[in-house]
Scaffold this active site. Structure first.
Site, PDB file in Angstrom:
ATOM      1  N   ASP A 158     -43.763-106.675 -16.953  1.00 31.95           N
ATOM      2  CA  ASP A 158     -43.521-107.913 -17.701  1.00 31.95           C
ATOM      3  C   ASP A 158     -43.566-109.084 -16.719  1.00 31.95           C
ATOM      4  O   ASP A 158     -42.978-109.039 -15.646  1.00 31.95           O
ATOM      5  CB  ASP A 158     -42.148-107.846 -18.397  1.00 31.95           C
ATOM      6  CG  ASP A 158     -41.980-108.917 -19.450  1.00 31.95           C
ATOM      7  OD1 ASP A 158     -41.772-108.566 -20.621  1.00 31.95           O
ATOM      8  OD2 ASP A 158     -42.044-110.119 -19.103  1.00 31.95           O
ATOM      9  N   ILE A 159     -44.307-110.124 -17.103  1.00 32.93           N
ATOM     10  CA  ILE A 159     -44.548-111.264 -16.209  1.00 32.93           C
ATOM     11  C   ILE A 159     -43.317-112.173 -16.101  1.00 32.93           C
ATOM     12  O   ILE A 159     -43.212-112.976 -15.170  1.00 32.93           O
ATOM     13  CB  ILE A 159     -45.800-112.060 -16.687  1.00 32.93           C
ATOM     14  CG1 ILE A 159     -46.431-112.832 -15.533  1.00 32.93           C
ATOM     15  CG2 ILE A 159     -45.489-112.959 -17.865  1.00 32.93           C
ATOM     16  CD1 ILE A 159     -47.079-111.980 -14.501  1.00 32.93           C
TER      17      ILE A 159
ATOM     18  N   HIS B 266     -44.867-103.187 -28.222  1.00 38.15           N
ATOM     19  CA  HIS B 266     -44.596-102.925 -26.804  1.00 38.15           C
ATOM     20  C   HIS B 266     -43.154-102.481 -26.630  1.00 38.15           C
ATOM     21  O   HIS B 266     -42.239-103.035 -27.223  1.00 38.15           O
ATOM     22  CB  HIS B 266     -44.898-104.147 -25.925  1.00 38.15           C
ATOM     23  CG  HIS B 266     -44.303-105.430 -26.424  1.00 38.15           C
ATOM     24  ND1 HIS B 266     -44.828-106.140 -27.475  1.00 38.15           N
ATOM     25  CD2 HIS B 266     -43.219-106.129 -26.020  1.00 38.15           C
ATOM     26  CE1 HIS B 266     -44.104-107.213 -27.699  1.00 38.15           C
ATOM     27  NE2 HIS B 266     -43.108-107.229 -26.835  1.00 38.15           N
TER      28      HIS B 266
HETATM   29  P1  AMP Z   1     -41.266-109.832 -27.297  1.00 40.91           P
HETATM   30  O1  AMP Z   1     -42.516-109.975 -28.132  1.00 40.91           O
HETATM   31  O2  AMP Z   1     -40.154-110.716 -27.784  1.00 40.91           O
HETATM   32  O3  AMP Z   1     -40.826-108.396 -27.153  1.00 40.91           O
HETATM   33  O4  AMP Z   1     -41.605-110.354 -25.842  1.00 40.91           O
HETATM   34  C1  AMP Z   1     -42.872-110.301 -25.274  1.00 40.91           C
HETATM   35  C2  AMP Z   1     -42.772-110.006 -23.789  1.00 40.91           C
HETATM   36  O5  AMP Z   1     -44.089-110.024 -23.247  1.00 40.91           O
HETATM   37  C3  AMP Z   1     -41.926-111.008 -22.991  1.00 40.91           C
HETATM   38  O6  AMP Z   1     -40.933-110.286 -22.253  1.00 40.91           O
HETATM   39  C4  AMP Z   1     -42.946-111.683 -22.066  1.00 40.91           C
HETATM   40  O7  AMP Z   1     -42.419-112.011 -20.802  1.00 40.91           O
HETATM   41  C5  AMP Z   1     -44.048-110.628 -21.977  1.00 40.91           C
HETATM   42  N1  AMP Z   1     -45.366-111.181 -21.693  1.00 40.91           N
HETATM   43  C6  AMP Z   1     -46.010-112.174 -22.357  1.00 40.91           C
HETATM   44  N2  AMP Z   1     -47.210-112.407 -21.813  1.00 40.91           N
HETATM   45  C7  AMP Z   1     -47.357-111.528 -20.784  1.00 40.91           C
HETATM   46  C8  AMP Z   1     -48.391-111.274 -19.828  1.00 40.91           C
HETATM   47  N3  AMP Z   1     -49.536-111.960 -19.817  1.00 40.91           N
HETATM   48  N4  AMP Z   1     -48.182-110.296 -18.912  1.00 40.91           N
HETATM   49  C9  AMP Z   1     -47.031-109.586 -18.902  1.00 40.91           C
HETATM   50  N5  AMP Z   1     -46.024-109.783 -19.779  1.00 40.91           N
HETATM   51  C10 AMP Z   1     -46.175-110.744 -20.703  1.00 40.91           C
END
Ligand code: AMP
Length: 129
Positions: free
Chosen positions: A28-29, A92
């Protein structure tokens, strides 16, 4: 196309942990804690419980293997798991090394350098079986 599909296709970069034909894991970024990892089915589906039973169980199996690798790599009390998806509409699993309740609450975030992300991904990936 979701941002995670673009990551899976290599159109945007990620700190990859592991993949097989059906699942993909990457850091996670914007991590809650060092080693916070996302595990996704390659097939784009919005909600966890809209997956077929087989795909759901396969995602859990792959997540189990990733969690074992995280436990081996990151000092923590345990690895927590959460599925939210309110931000990115592509299923995810969040796997998060936990030391305190705050680590699973998505409010406290870690700032990591590119080098730290690379080292974490290499470490976890190297312990993935
Ligand atoms: P959620 O949909 O609420 O479970 O959260 C989405 C997750 O995806 C968050 O923790 C973000 O930090 C993560 N996220 C969003 N874009 C990216 C990316 N390009 N690479 C890695 N993680 C990401």
């Amino acid at each position: 196309m979701s941002i995670f599909t673009k990551i899976i296709n290599g159109e945007i970069p990620s700190y990859k942990i592991a993949e097989d034909d059906t699942y993909f894991a990457f850091l996670d970024i914007n991590p809650n804690a060092k080693g916070h990892t996302l595990v996704v089915p390659k097939r784009e589906e919005n909600k966890l419980f809209d997956l077929s039973k087989d795909e759901y169980l396969g995602l859990m199996d792959f997540s189990y293997r990733v969690a074992k690798a995280i436990e081996k790599t990151i000092p923590c009390k345990r690895v927590g798991m959460s599925v939210i998806g309110l931000e990115v509409p592509h299923v995810h699993v969040h796997l998060i090394p936990l030391n305190a309740m705050a680590d699973i609450q998505f409010s406290k975030k870690e700032q990591l350098t590119n080098e730290e992300f690379v080292a974490l991904a290499e470490g976890i990936s190297g312990n993935f079986k």
